[in-house]
Design a protein around this motif. Structure first.
Motif, PDB file in Angstrom:
ATOM      1  N   ILE A 190       0.834  -1.205   0.000  1.00 19.32           N
ATOM      2  CA  ILE A 190       0.000   0.000   0.000  1.00 19.32           C
ATOM      3  C   ILE A 190       0.865   1.249   0.000  1.00 19.32           C
ATOM      4  O   ILE A 190       0.593   2.206  -0.732  1.00 19.32           O
ATOM      5  CB  ILE A 190      -0.961  -0.007   1.209  1.00 19.32           C
ATOM      6  CG1 ILE A 190      -2.002  -1.108   1.039  1.00 19.32           C
ATOM      7  CG2 ILE A 190      -1.635   1.344   1.381  1.00 19.32           C
ATOM      8  CD1 ILE A 190      -2.899  -1.301   2.243  1.00 19.32           C
ATOM      9  N   LYS A 191       1.908   1.234   0.790  1.00 23.23           N
ATOM     10  CA  LYS A 191       2.807   2.389   0.859  1.00 23.23           C
ATOM     11  C   LYS A 191       3.471   2.625  -0.494  1.00 23.23           C
ATOM     12  O   LYS A 191       3.586   3.766  -0.945  1.00 23.23           O
ATOM     13  CB  LYS A 191       3.860   2.155   1.938  1.00 23.23           C
ATOM     14  CG  LYS A 191       4.690   3.360   2.257  1.00 23.23           C
ATOM     15  CD  LYS A 191       5.609   3.079   3.435  1.00 23.23           C
ATOM     16  CE  LYS A 191       6.399   4.287   3.819  1.00 23.23           C
ATOM     17  NZ  LYS A 191       7.253   4.043   4.973  1.00 23.23           N
ATOM     18  N   GLY A 192       3.892   1.556  -1.159  1.00 23.60           N
ATOM     19  CA  GLY A 192       4.499   1.677  -2.481  1.00 23.60           C
ATOM     20  C   GLY A 192       3.529   2.240  -3.502  1.00 23.60           C
ATOM     21  O   GLY A 192       3.891   3.109  -4.311  1.00 23.60           O
ATOM     22  N   GLU A 193       2.278   1.762  -3.469  1.00 19.10           N
ATOM     23  CA  GLU A 193       1.251   2.276  -4.381  1.00 19.10           C
ATOM     24  C   GLU A 193       1.008   3.754  -4.140  1.00 19.10           C
ATOM     25  O   GLU A 193       0.889   4.536  -5.087  1.00 19.10           O
ATOM     26  CB  GLU A 193      -0.068   1.531  -4.184  1.00 19.10           C
ATOM     27  CG  GLU A 193      -0.126   0.168  -4.793  1.00 19.10           C
ATOM     28  CD  GLU A 193      -1.478  -0.496  -4.551  1.00 19.10           C
ATOM     29  OE1 GLU A 193      -2.483   0.224  -4.332  1.00 19.10           O
ATOM     30  OE2 GLU A 193      -1.519  -1.730  -4.566  1.00 19.10           O
ATOM     31  N   LEU A 194       0.909   4.138  -2.886  1.00 15.67           N
ATOM     32  CA  LEU A 194       0.649   5.536  -2.543  1.00 15.67           C
ATOM     33  C   LEU A 194       1.771   6.437  -3.023  1.00 15.67           C
ATOM     34  O   LEU A 194       1.525   7.468  -3.653  1.00 15.67           O
ATOM     35  CB  LEU A 194       0.448   5.687  -1.034  1.00 15.67           C
ATOM     36  CG  LEU A 194       0.277   7.118  -0.517  1.00 15.67           C
ATOM     37  CD1 LEU A 194      -0.957   7.768  -1.130  1.00 15.67           C
ATOM     38  CD2 LEU A 194       0.181   7.126   0.994  1.00 15.67           C
ATOM     39  N   ILE A 195       2.993   6.047  -2.764  1.00 17.96           N
ATOM     40  CA  ILE A 195       4.138   6.858  -3.194  1.00 17.96           C
ATOM     41  C   ILE A 195       4.169   6.974  -4.714  1.00 17.96           C
ATOM     42  O   ILE A 195       4.413   8.044  -5.266  1.00 17.96           O
ATOM     43  CB  ILE A 195       5.453   6.272  -2.641  1.00 17.96           C
ATOM     44  CG1 ILE A 195       5.504   6.479  -1.127  1.00 17.96           C
ATOM     45  CG2 ILE A 195       6.663   6.887  -3.322  1.00 17.96           C
ATOM     46  CD1 ILE A 195       6.636   5.765  -0.437  1.00 17.96           C
ATOM     47  N   GLU A 196       3.884   5.866  -5.401  1.00 18.97           N
ATOM     48  CA  GLU A 196       3.870   5.864  -6.862  1.00 18.97           C
ATOM     49  C   GLU A 196       2.804   6.822  -7.403  1.00 18.97           C
ATOM     50  O   GLU A 196       3.057   7.587  -8.334  1.00 18.97           O
ATOM     51  CB  GLU A 196       3.595   4.449  -7.360  1.00 18.97           C
ATOM     52  CG  GLU A 196       3.639   4.283  -8.852  1.00 18.97           C
ATOM     53  CD  GLU A 196       3.387   2.836  -9.246  1.00 18.97           C
ATOM     54  OE1 GLU A 196       2.486   2.623 -10.090  1.00 18.97           O
ATOM     55  OE2 GLU A 196       4.066   1.950  -8.712  1.00 18.97           O
ATOM     56  N   ILE A 220      -4.234  15.485  -2.771  1.00 18.10           N
ATOM     57  CA  ILE A 220      -5.103  15.471  -1.601  1.00 18.10           C
ATOM     58  C   ILE A 220      -6.152  14.374  -1.735  1.00 18.10           C
ATOM     59  O   ILE A 220      -6.411  13.629  -0.780  1.00 18.10           O
ATOM     60  CB  ILE A 220      -5.760  16.853  -1.393  1.00 18.10           C
ATOM     61  CG1 ILE A 220      -4.687  17.881  -1.022  1.00 18.10           C
ATOM     62  CG2 ILE A 220      -6.840  16.788  -0.319  1.00 18.10           C
ATOM     63  CD1 ILE A 220      -5.167  19.313  -1.017  1.00 18.10           C
ATOM     64  N   GLU A 221      -6.744  14.229  -2.908  1.00 15.22           N
ATOM     65  CA  GLU A 221      -7.756  13.200  -3.128  1.00 15.22           C
ATOM     66  C   GLU A 221      -7.169  11.794  -2.998  1.00 15.22           C
ATOM     67  O   GLU A 221      -7.787  10.911  -2.408  1.00 15.22           O
ATOM     68  CB  GLU A 221      -8.415  13.371  -4.502  1.00 15.22           C
ATOM     69  CG  GLU A 221      -9.283  14.600  -4.606  1.00 15.22           C
ATOM     70  CD  GLU A 221     -10.404  14.615  -3.582  1.00 15.22           C
ATOM     71  OE1 GLU A 221     -11.052  13.568  -3.378  1.00 15.22           O
ATOM     72  OE2 GLU A 221     -10.622  15.686  -2.974  1.00 15.22           O
ATOM     73  N   VAL A 222      -5.979  11.589  -3.546  1.00 20.00           N
ATOM     74  CA  VAL A 222      -5.317  10.282  -3.434  1.00 20.00           C
ATOM     75  C   VAL A 222      -5.024   9.973  -1.968  1.00 20.00           C
ATOM     76  O   VAL A 222      -5.276   8.863  -1.488  1.00 20.00           O
ATOM     77  CB  VAL A 222      -4.020  10.246  -4.277  1.00 20.00           C
ATOM     78  CG1 VAL A 222      -3.187   9.021  -3.944  1.00 20.00           C
ATOM     79  CG2 VAL A 222      -4.354  10.279  -5.758  1.00 20.00           C
ATOM     80  N   SER A 223      -4.531  10.962  -1.249  1.00 20.17           N
ATOM     81  CA  SER A 223      -4.224  10.769   0.169  1.00 20.17           C
ATOM     82  C   SER A 223      -5.480  10.445   0.972  1.00 20.17           C
ATOM     83  O   SER A 223      -5.470   9.567   1.837  1.00 20.17           O
ATOM     84  CB  SER A 223      -3.561  12.015   0.743  1.00 20.17           C
ATOM     85  OG  SER A 223      -2.315  12.227   0.129  1.00 20.17           O
ATOM     86  N   LYS A 224      -6.565  11.141   0.690  1.00 22.70           N
ATOM     87  CA  LYS A 224      -7.817  10.878   1.399  1.00 22.70           C
ATOM     88  C   LYS A 224      -8.322   9.466   1.130  1.00 22.70           C
ATOM     89  O   LYS A 224      -8.830   8.791   2.027  1.00 22.70           O
ATOM     90  CB  LYS A 224      -8.883  11.891   0.999  1.00 22.70           C
ATOM     91  CG  LYS A 224      -8.693  13.246   1.636  1.00 22.70           C
ATOM     92  CD  LYS A 224      -9.815  14.186   1.242  1.00 22.70           C
ATOM     93  CE  LYS A 224      -9.631  15.542   1.876  1.00 22.70           C
ATOM     94  NZ  LYS A 224     -10.709  16.469   1.480  1.00 22.70           N
ATOM     95  N   PHE A 225      -8.183   8.995  -0.112  1.00 21.05           N
ATOM     96  CA  PHE A 225      -8.606   7.641  -0.446  1.00 21.05           C
ATOM     97  C   PHE A 225      -7.840   6.624   0.391  1.00 21.05           C
ATOM     98  O   PHE A 225      -8.418   5.712   0.969  1.00 21.05           O
ATOM     99  CB  PHE A 225      -8.401   7.358  -1.938  1.00 21.05           C
ATOM    100  CG  PHE A 225      -8.579   5.912  -2.301  1.00 21.05           C
ATOM    101  CD1 PHE A 225      -9.845   5.365  -2.403  1.00 21.05           C
ATOM    102  CD2 PHE A 225      -7.478   5.096  -2.524  1.00 21.05           C
ATOM    103  CE1 PHE A 225     -10.015   4.016  -2.723  1.00 21.05           C
ATOM    104  CE2 PHE A 225      -7.639   3.758  -2.848  1.00 21.05           C
ATOM    105  CZ  PHE A 225      -8.913   3.222  -2.949  1.00 21.05           C
TER     106      PHE A 225
END
Length: 105
Positions: free
Chosen positions: A45-51, A73-78
């Motif tokens: 999940i962390k890798g996907e988020l950073i990507e 911001i939207e990606v982070s909220k998801f």
């Protein structure tokens, strides 16, 4: 892993100890396996988020211009609203989706 299709709870849930330990016969082994899987899920999940955040990154040397990137911001909220890694690991364990090997003595 499709995070949108998971049935893992977002809140704390109490599980039956016998259900958790059933596949291995020992609750401590089960918890250890689930913890290792939770660590793997967290890394994914962390890798996907950073990507995904890198896609929207703007590299600006000027510290004077600070602005909000709505996509980031939207990606982070998801990702903040997703179930935690340990909840996903327990759900996988209960569904029989976790494979493991026992050490041979």
């Amino acid at each position: 892993m499709d995070l949108k299709k998971t049935n893992a709870p977002v809140n704390t849930v109490t599980y039956n100890k016998n259900t958790i330990e059933e596949p291995v016969g020992n609750v401590y082994k089960a918890i250890t396996i689930i913890a290792k899987r939770a660590s793997q899920i967290n890394t994914e999940i962390k890798g996907e988020l950073i990507e995904k955040l890198e896609e929207f990154a703007t590299y600006n040397d000027s510290l004077d211009e600070v602005f909000e990137n709505k996509e980031q911001i939207e990606v982070s909220k998801f990702y903040e609203k997703l179930p935690k890694a340990h909840a996903l690991a327990v759900e996988e364990w209960l569904e029989g989706k976790v494979t493991f090997k026992e050490a041979v003595k």
